[in-house]
Design a protein around this motif. Structure first.
Motif, PDB file in Angstrom:
ATOM      1  N   LEU A  45      -4.778  -1.924  -7.402  1.00 15.85           N
ATOM      2  CA  LEU A  45      -4.269  -0.567  -7.586  1.00 15.85           C
ATOM      3  C   LEU A  45      -3.972  -0.347  -9.059  1.00 15.85           C
ATOM      4  N   GLY A  46      -4.112   0.899  -9.510  1.00 18.41           N
ATOM      5  CA  GLY A  46      -3.712   1.301 -10.850  1.00 18.41           C
ATOM      6  C   GLY A  46      -2.733   2.453 -10.722  1.00 18.41           C
ATOM      7  N   VAL A  47      -1.420   2.175 -10.895  1.00 17.34           N
ATOM      8  CA  VAL A  47      -0.382   3.137 -10.507  1.00 17.34           C
ATOM      9  C   VAL A  47       0.755   3.171 -11.529  1.00 17.34           C
ATOM     10  N   ASN A  48       1.642   4.141 -11.346  1.00 18.70           N
ATOM     11  CA  ASN A  48       2.821   4.292 -12.200  1.00 18.70           C
ATOM     12  C   ASN A  48       4.102   3.816 -11.521  1.00 18.70           C
ATOM     13  N   GLU A  49       3.967   3.177 -10.355  1.00 15.08           N
ATOM     14  CA  GLU A  49       5.139   2.699  -9.627  1.00 15.08           C
ATOM     15  C   GLU A  49       4.759   1.423  -8.882  1.00 15.08           C
ATOM     16  N   TRP A  50       5.451   0.336  -9.164  1.00 17.90           N
ATOM     17  CA  TRP A  50       5.103  -0.944  -8.549  1.00 17.90           C
ATOM     18  C   TRP A  50       5.410  -0.977  -7.061  1.00 17.90           C
ATOM     19  N   GLN A  51       6.290  -0.099  -6.603  1.00 22.71           N
ATOM     20  CA  GLN A  51       6.703  -0.138  -5.198  1.00 22.71           C
ATOM     21  C   GLN A  51       5.534   0.101  -4.241  1.00 22.71           C
ATOM     22  N   VAL A  52       4.579   0.946  -4.635  1.00 24.23           N
ATOM     23  CA  VAL A  52       3.444   1.194  -3.744  1.00 24.23           C
ATOM     24  C   VAL A  52       2.526  -0.025  -3.682  1.00 24.23           C
ATOM     25  N   CYS A  53       2.519  -0.828  -4.739  1.00 28.39           N
ATOM     26  CA  CYS A  53       1.773  -2.093  -4.705  1.00 28.39           C
ATOM     27  C   CYS A  53       2.399  -3.018  -3.674  1.00 28.39           C
ATOM     28  N   ASP A  54       3.716  -3.033  -3.642  1.00 26.27           N
ATOM     29  CA  ASP A  54       4.451  -3.841  -2.674  1.00 26.27           C
ATOM     30  C   ASP A  54       4.083  -3.418  -1.258  1.00 26.27           C
ATOM     31  N   GLN A  55       4.010  -2.099  -1.032  1.00 24.00           N
ATOM     32  CA  GLN A  55       3.611  -1.586   0.274  1.00 24.00           C
ATOM     33  C   GLN A  55       2.183  -1.996   0.623  1.00 24.00           C
TER      34      GLN A  55
END
Length: 329
Positions: A180-190
Protein backbone atom coordinates in the motif's frame (compact mmCIF):
# COMPACT_ATOMS: atom_id res chain seq x y z
CA UNK A 1 24.66 4.93 -1.77
CA UNK A 2 23.80 2.31 0.82
CA UNK A 3 21.13 -0.23 -0.02
CA UNK A 4 18.77 -2.35 2.06
CA UNK A 5 16.91 -5.56 1.30
CA UNK A 6 13.13 -5.97 1.19
CA UNK A 7 12.79 -8.96 3.46
CA UNK A 8 10.10 -11.02 1.74
CA UNK A 9 11.45 -10.80 -1.82
CA UNK A 10 15.15 -10.09 -1.49
CA UNK A 11 14.84 -6.99 -3.68
CA UNK A 12 17.60 -4.41 -3.20
CA UNK A 13 16.60 -0.76 -2.79
CA UNK A 14 18.64 2.39 -2.12
CA UNK A 15 18.19 4.11 1.22
CA UNK A 16 17.14 7.29 -0.57
CA UNK A 17 14.43 7.33 -3.22
CA UNK A 18 13.28 9.86 -5.82
CA UNK A 19 9.60 10.85 -5.53
CA UNK A 20 8.03 12.12 -8.75
CA UNK A 21 4.89 13.98 -7.62
CA UNK A 22 6.64 17.20 -8.67
CA UNK A 23 7.10 15.75 -12.15
CA UNK A 24 3.31 15.80 -12.37
CA UNK A 25 3.30 19.56 -11.66
CA UNK A 26 2.28 19.37 -8.01
CA UNK A 27 1.34 22.93 -6.95
CA UNK A 28 3.38 24.49 -9.81
CA UNK A 29 4.48 23.66 -13.36
CA UNK A 30 7.92 22.10 -13.74
CA UNK A 31 9.61 21.77 -17.11
CA UNK A 32 10.44 18.42 -18.64
CA UNK A 33 14.05 19.57 -18.94
CA UNK A 34 14.36 20.30 -15.21
CA UNK A 35 12.77 16.99 -14.23
CA UNK A 36 14.98 15.03 -16.62
CA UNK A 37 18.11 16.73 -15.28
CA UNK A 38 17.00 15.99 -11.71
CA UNK A 39 16.41 12.31 -12.50
CA UNK A 40 19.78 12.00 -14.25
CA UNK A 41 21.52 13.78 -11.35
CA UNK A 42 19.90 11.48 -8.82
CA UNK A 43 20.97 8.39 -10.74
CA UNK A 44 24.53 9.67 -11.19
CA UNK A 45 24.81 10.23 -7.43
CA UNK A 46 23.66 6.73 -6.58
CA UNK A 47 19.88 6.88 -6.24
CA UNK A 48 18.35 3.84 -7.92
CA UNK A 49 14.85 3.93 -6.47
CA UNK A 50 12.26 5.95 -8.42
CA UNK A 51 8.58 6.13 -7.47
CA UNK A 52 5.57 7.45 -9.36
CA UNK A 53 1.77 7.11 -9.66
CA UNK A 54 -1.05 7.69 -12.16
CA UNK A 55 -2.40 10.35 -9.79
CA UNK A 56 0.66 12.57 -10.25
CA UNK A 57 -0.42 14.94 -12.98
CA UNK A 58 -3.00 12.42 -14.28
CA UNK A 59 -0.31 10.31 -15.91
CA UNK A 60 2.13 13.14 -16.63
CA UNK A 61 4.71 12.04 -14.05
CA UNK A 62 4.68 8.44 -15.28
CA UNK A 63 5.25 9.55 -18.87
CA UNK A 64 8.08 11.91 -17.94
CA UNK A 65 9.76 9.39 -15.65
CA UNK A 66 9.46 6.61 -18.21
CA UNK A 67 11.18 8.64 -20.90
CA UNK A 68 13.97 9.79 -18.57
CA UNK A 69 14.67 6.29 -17.27
CA UNK A 70 14.65 4.77 -20.75
CA UNK A 71 18.31 5.68 -21.22
CA UNK A 72 19.38 3.80 -18.08
CA UNK A 73 20.02 0.10 -17.60
CA UNK A 74 16.85 -1.48 -16.24
CA UNK A 75 18.90 -3.60 -13.84
CA UNK A 76 20.16 -0.37 -12.22
CA UNK A 77 16.65 0.89 -11.44
CA UNK A 78 14.13 0.00 -8.74
CA UNK A 79 10.79 1.30 -10.04
CA UNK A 80 7.49 1.57 -8.22
CA UNK A 81 4.10 2.86 -9.27
CA UNK A 82 0.60 2.69 -7.87
CA UNK A 83 -2.95 1.55 -8.56
CA UNK A 84 -6.35 2.60 -7.24
CA UNK A 85 -7.21 5.36 -9.69
CA UNK A 86 -8.27 4.80 -13.29
CA UNK A 87 -7.80 7.68 -15.74
CA UNK A 88 -10.49 8.66 -18.23
CA UNK A 89 -9.79 11.02 -21.14
CA UNK A 90 -11.53 14.40 -21.07
CA UNK A 91 -12.16 15.30 -24.72
CA UNK A 92 -12.98 18.88 -23.76
CA UNK A 93 -9.58 19.62 -22.25
CA UNK A 94 -5.96 19.97 -23.35
CA UNK A 95 -4.50 20.47 -19.87
CA UNK A 96 -6.24 20.32 -16.51
CA UNK A 97 -5.81 21.79 -13.03
CA UNK A 98 -7.11 19.36 -10.42
CA UNK A 99 -6.22 17.81 -7.07
CA UNK A 100 -3.31 20.22 -6.45
CA UNK A 101 -1.78 19.50 -9.88
CA UNK A 102 -1.55 22.29 -12.46
CA UNK A 103 -1.33 21.96 -16.23
CA UNK A 104 -1.76 18.22 -15.84
CA UNK A 105 -2.71 15.74 -18.53
CA UNK A 106 -6.32 15.88 -19.84
CA UNK A 107 -7.70 12.98 -17.81
CA UNK A 108 -10.21 12.62 -15.00
CA UNK A 109 -9.37 10.34 -12.08
CA UNK A 110 -11.77 7.68 -10.81
CA UNK A 111 -11.14 5.71 -7.63
CA UNK A 112 -11.35 2.00 -8.41
CA UNK A 113 -9.98 -0.69 -6.10
CA UNK A 114 -11.80 -3.59 -7.78
CA UNK A 115 -10.03 -6.52 -9.45
CA UNK A 116 -10.71 -5.12 -12.94
CA UNK A 117 -9.81 -1.58 -11.88
CA UNK A 118 -6.43 -2.66 -10.53
CA UNK A 119 -5.65 -4.66 -13.66
CA UNK A 120 -6.58 -1.79 -15.96
CA UNK A 121 -4.68 0.78 -13.93
CA UNK A 122 -1.56 -1.40 -13.90
CA UNK A 123 -1.66 -2.04 -17.65
CA UNK A 124 -2.11 1.67 -18.37
CA UNK A 125 0.86 2.49 -16.12
CA UNK A 126 3.11 0.02 -17.91
CA UNK A 127 2.33 1.74 -21.20
CA UNK A 128 2.96 5.25 -19.84
CA UNK A 129 6.22 4.12 -18.26
CA UNK A 130 7.31 2.12 -21.29
CA UNK A 131 8.17 -0.99 -19.24
CA UNK A 132 6.90 -4.56 -19.03
CA UNK A 133 7.16 -4.92 -15.26
CA UNK A 134 7.78 -2.96 -12.07
CA UNK A 135 9.70 -3.71 -8.91
CA UNK A 136 6.90 -2.59 -6.62
CA UNK A 137 3.17 -2.00 -7.03
CA UNK A 138 1.32 -0.07 -4.33
CA UNK A 139 -2.40 0.44 -3.78
CA UNK A 140 -2.68 4.22 -3.57
CA UNK A 141 -4.52 6.33 -0.99
CA UNK A 142 -6.84 3.72 0.45
CA UNK A 143 -7.87 4.86 3.92
CA UNK A 144 -10.08 7.19 5.95
CA UNK A 145 -7.88 10.24 5.44
CA UNK A 146 -8.65 10.24 1.72
CA UNK A 147 -12.09 8.64 1.54
CA UNK A 148 -13.65 9.62 4.88
CA UNK A 149 -17.15 8.10 5.08
CA UNK A 150 -16.53 6.08 1.89
CA UNK A 151 -13.48 4.35 3.35
CA UNK A 152 -15.25 1.12 4.22
CA UNK A 153 -16.78 0.96 0.72
CA UNK A 154 -13.42 1.24 -1.01
CA UNK A 155 -11.68 -1.04 1.49
CA UNK A 156 -14.30 -3.69 0.75
CA UNK A 157 -13.59 -3.28 -2.98
CA UNK A 158 -9.94 -3.98 -2.26
CA UNK A 159 -10.73 -6.97 -0.05
CA UNK A 160 -13.16 -8.44 -2.58
CA UNK A 161 -10.89 -8.08 -5.60
CA UNK A 162 -8.11 -5.52 -5.55
CA UNK A 163 -5.78 -7.40 -3.23
CA UNK A 164 -6.30 -10.57 -5.28
CA UNK A 165 -5.38 -8.75 -8.49
CA UNK A 166 -2.15 -7.47 -6.95
CA UNK A 167 -1.25 -10.92 -5.65
CA UNK A 168 -1.78 -12.37 -9.13
CA UNK A 169 0.47 -9.72 -10.66
CA UNK A 170 3.15 -10.68 -8.15
CA UNK A 171 2.72 -14.36 -9.00
CA UNK A 172 3.10 -13.53 -12.70
CA UNK A 173 6.37 -11.75 -11.96
CA UNK A 174 5.27 -8.41 -13.42
CA UNK A 175 5.17 -6.76 -9.97
CA UNK A 176 7.95 -8.15 -7.81
CA UNK A 177 6.64 -6.59 -4.58
CA UNK A 178 3.14 -5.46 -3.62
CA UNK A 179 1.83 -3.22 -0.85
CA UNK A 180 0.00 0.00 0.00
CA UNK A 181 1.04 3.62 -0.55
CA UNK A 182 -0.89 5.71 2.00
CA UNK A 183 -0.86 8.68 4.37
CA UNK A 184 -1.95 6.67 7.42
CA UNK A 185 -0.27 3.53 8.74
CA UNK A 186 -3.46 2.34 10.43
CA UNK A 187 -4.99 1.15 7.15
CA UNK A 188 -1.85 -0.93 6.55
CA UNK A 189 -2.50 -2.55 9.91
CA UNK A 190 -6.05 -3.33 8.79
CA UNK A 191 -4.99 -4.65 5.38
CA UNK A 192 -2.56 -7.18 6.86
CA UNK A 193 -5.58 -9.25 7.93
CA UNK A 194 -6.58 -9.80 4.30
CA UNK A 195 -3.43 -10.29 2.21
CA UNK A 196 0.29 -10.94 2.38
CA UNK A 197 2.18 -7.77 1.50
CA UNK A 198 5.86 -7.14 0.93
CA UNK A 199 6.07 -3.43 1.69
CA UNK A 200 4.08 -0.42 2.83
CA UNK A 201 4.87 3.14 1.81
CA UNK A 202 3.73 5.50 4.55
CA UNK A 203 3.80 9.23 3.81
CA UNK A 204 3.86 12.04 6.39
CA UNK A 205 3.38 9.59 9.28
CA UNK A 206 6.91 8.30 9.97
CA UNK A 207 8.55 11.61 10.76
CA UNK A 208 9.99 13.68 13.59
CA UNK A 209 6.53 15.21 14.01
CA UNK A 210 4.37 12.11 13.53
CA UNK A 211 5.76 8.84 14.76
CA UNK A 212 3.11 6.88 16.63
CA UNK A 213 3.76 4.23 13.97
CA UNK A 214 6.63 3.17 16.26
CA UNK A 215 4.30 2.41 19.19
CA UNK A 216 3.80 -1.16 17.95
CA UNK A 217 3.39 -1.25 14.16
CA UNK A 218 7.09 -1.22 13.28
CA UNK A 219 7.54 -4.24 15.52
CA UNK A 220 4.58 -5.96 13.86
CA UNK A 221 6.09 -5.33 10.43
CA UNK A 222 9.42 -6.77 11.52
CA UNK A 223 7.72 -9.86 12.94
CA UNK A 224 5.78 -10.41 9.69
CA UNK A 225 8.70 -9.69 7.33
CA UNK A 226 6.93 -6.60 5.93
CA UNK A 227 9.19 -3.72 4.93
CA UNK A 228 8.44 0.01 5.16
CA UNK A 229 9.26 3.00 2.96
CA UNK A 230 9.02 6.33 4.78
CA UNK A 231 7.86 9.00 2.33
CA UNK A 232 7.59 12.76 2.84
CA UNK A 233 10.05 12.99 5.76
CA UNK A 234 9.67 16.79 5.79
CA UNK A 235 5.91 16.55 6.46
CA UNK A 236 5.19 18.47 3.24
CA UNK A 237 7.77 21.16 3.91
CA UNK A 238 7.95 22.45 7.47
CA UNK A 239 10.85 20.15 8.42
CA UNK A 240 12.74 21.35 5.36
CA UNK A 241 12.18 25.07 5.93
CA UNK A 242 12.10 25.07 9.73
CA UNK A 243 9.94 27.02 12.17
CA UNK A 244 10.80 30.38 10.62
CA UNK A 245 10.21 29.28 7.05
CA UNK A 246 6.68 28.06 7.80
CA UNK A 247 6.54 25.43 5.08
CA UNK A 248 3.45 23.33 4.49
CA UNK A 249 2.37 20.73 7.01
CA UNK A 250 0.25 17.92 5.52
CA UNK A 251 -0.20 20.17 2.46
CA UNK A 252 -1.71 22.99 4.51
CA UNK A 253 -0.67 25.67 7.01
CA UNK A 254 1.16 24.45 10.09
CA UNK A 255 -0.82 24.85 13.35
CA UNK A 256 0.87 26.46 16.35
CA UNK A 257 1.39 23.22 18.27
CA UNK A 258 3.32 21.80 15.30
CA UNK A 259 5.43 24.94 15.04
CA UNK A 260 6.20 24.72 18.77
CA UNK A 261 7.35 21.11 18.34
CA UNK A 262 9.59 22.09 15.43
CA UNK A 263 11.15 24.81 17.60
CA UNK A 264 11.87 22.24 20.32
CA UNK A 265 13.50 19.93 17.76
CA UNK A 266 15.57 22.82 16.41
CA UNK A 267 16.97 23.49 19.89
CA UNK A 268 18.34 19.95 20.09
CA UNK A 269 19.73 20.27 16.55
CA UNK A 270 21.55 23.47 17.51
CA UNK A 271 22.98 21.82 20.61
CA UNK A 272 24.60 19.04 18.55
CA UNK A 273 25.27 21.07 15.39
CA UNK A 274 22.97 18.82 13.37
CA UNK A 275 20.80 20.22 10.58
CA UNK A 276 17.05 19.81 11.00
CA UNK A 277 16.77 18.44 7.46
CA UNK A 278 19.38 15.73 8.04
CA UNK A 279 17.59 14.62 11.19
CA UNK A 280 14.28 14.50 9.30
CA UNK A 281 15.72 12.34 6.53
CA UNK A 282 17.71 9.96 8.73
CA UNK A 283 15.17 9.49 11.54
CA UNK A 284 13.18 6.55 10.11
CA UNK A 285 16.32 4.79 8.86
CA UNK A 286 17.14 4.01 12.49
CA UNK A 287 14.52 1.24 12.23
CA UNK A 288 15.56 -1.98 10.49
CA UNK A 289 12.12 -2.49 8.93
CA UNK A 290 12.50 0.82 7.05
CA UNK A 291 14.24 0.24 3.73
CA UNK A 292 14.17 3.66 2.05
CA UNK A 293 13.30 7.33 2.56
CA UNK A 294 11.33 8.76 -0.37
CA UNK A 295 11.63 12.48 -1.08
CA UNK A 296 10.02 14.55 -3.82
CA UNK A 297 12.61 16.25 -6.03
CA UNK A 298 12.26 18.55 -9.02
CA UNK A 299 15.70 19.98 -9.80
CA UNK A 300 19.39 19.09 -9.68
CA UNK A 301 20.30 21.31 -6.75
CA UNK A 302 17.56 19.83 -4.57
CA UNK A 303 18.79 16.33 -5.39
CA UNK A 304 22.35 17.19 -4.35
CA UNK A 305 21.16 18.91 -1.17
CA UNK A 306 18.99 15.98 -0.10
CA UNK A 307 21.86 13.56 -0.60
CA UNK A 308 24.15 15.82 1.45
CA UNK A 309 21.61 15.78 4.31
CA UNK A 310 21.28 12.02 4.00
CA UNK A 311 25.07 11.65 4.31
CA UNK A 312 25.50 14.14 7.17
CA UNK A 313 27.00 12.55 10.28
CA UNK A 314 24.66 12.50 13.27
CA UNK A 315 26.01 11.28 16.64
CA UNK A 316 24.02 8.75 18.66
CA UNK A 317 23.92 11.21 21.56
CA UNK A 318 21.76 13.47 19.41
CA UNK A 319 19.10 10.81 18.96
CA UNK A 320 19.11 10.03 22.66
CA UNK A 321 18.46 13.70 23.44
CA UNK A 322 15.85 14.03 20.72
CA UNK A 323 13.81 10.96 21.63
CA UNK A 324 12.22 12.66 24.59
CA UNK A 325 11.16 15.62 22.44
CA UNK A 326 9.61 13.67 19.58
CA UNK A 327 8.29 10.57 21.32
CA UNK A 328 4.66 9.78 20.50
CA UNK A 329 4.15 8.17 23.92
Amino acid sequence: MKTRIINSSGSKITELGFGSAGAGNLFRPVSYEDITKAINKAHSLGIQYFDTAPHYGAGLAERRLGVALDEMLRADIFLSTKVGRVLHADKNSVKKDADCYVEASPFDREYDYTYDGIMRSFEDSLQRLGVSQVDMLLMHDIGELTHKEKHQHYLQQAIDGGFKAMAELREQGVARNIGLGVNEWQVCDQAMDYAQFDCFMVANCFTLLNNDITDYFTEKCTKNQVSLIAAAPFNSGILAKGSKGLGHYFYGEAPQDVIDKVIAIERVCEQFNVSLQAAAIQYALRYDCVKSILIGMTNKSRVAQNIAWYEEHIPEAFWLSLDGVISSR
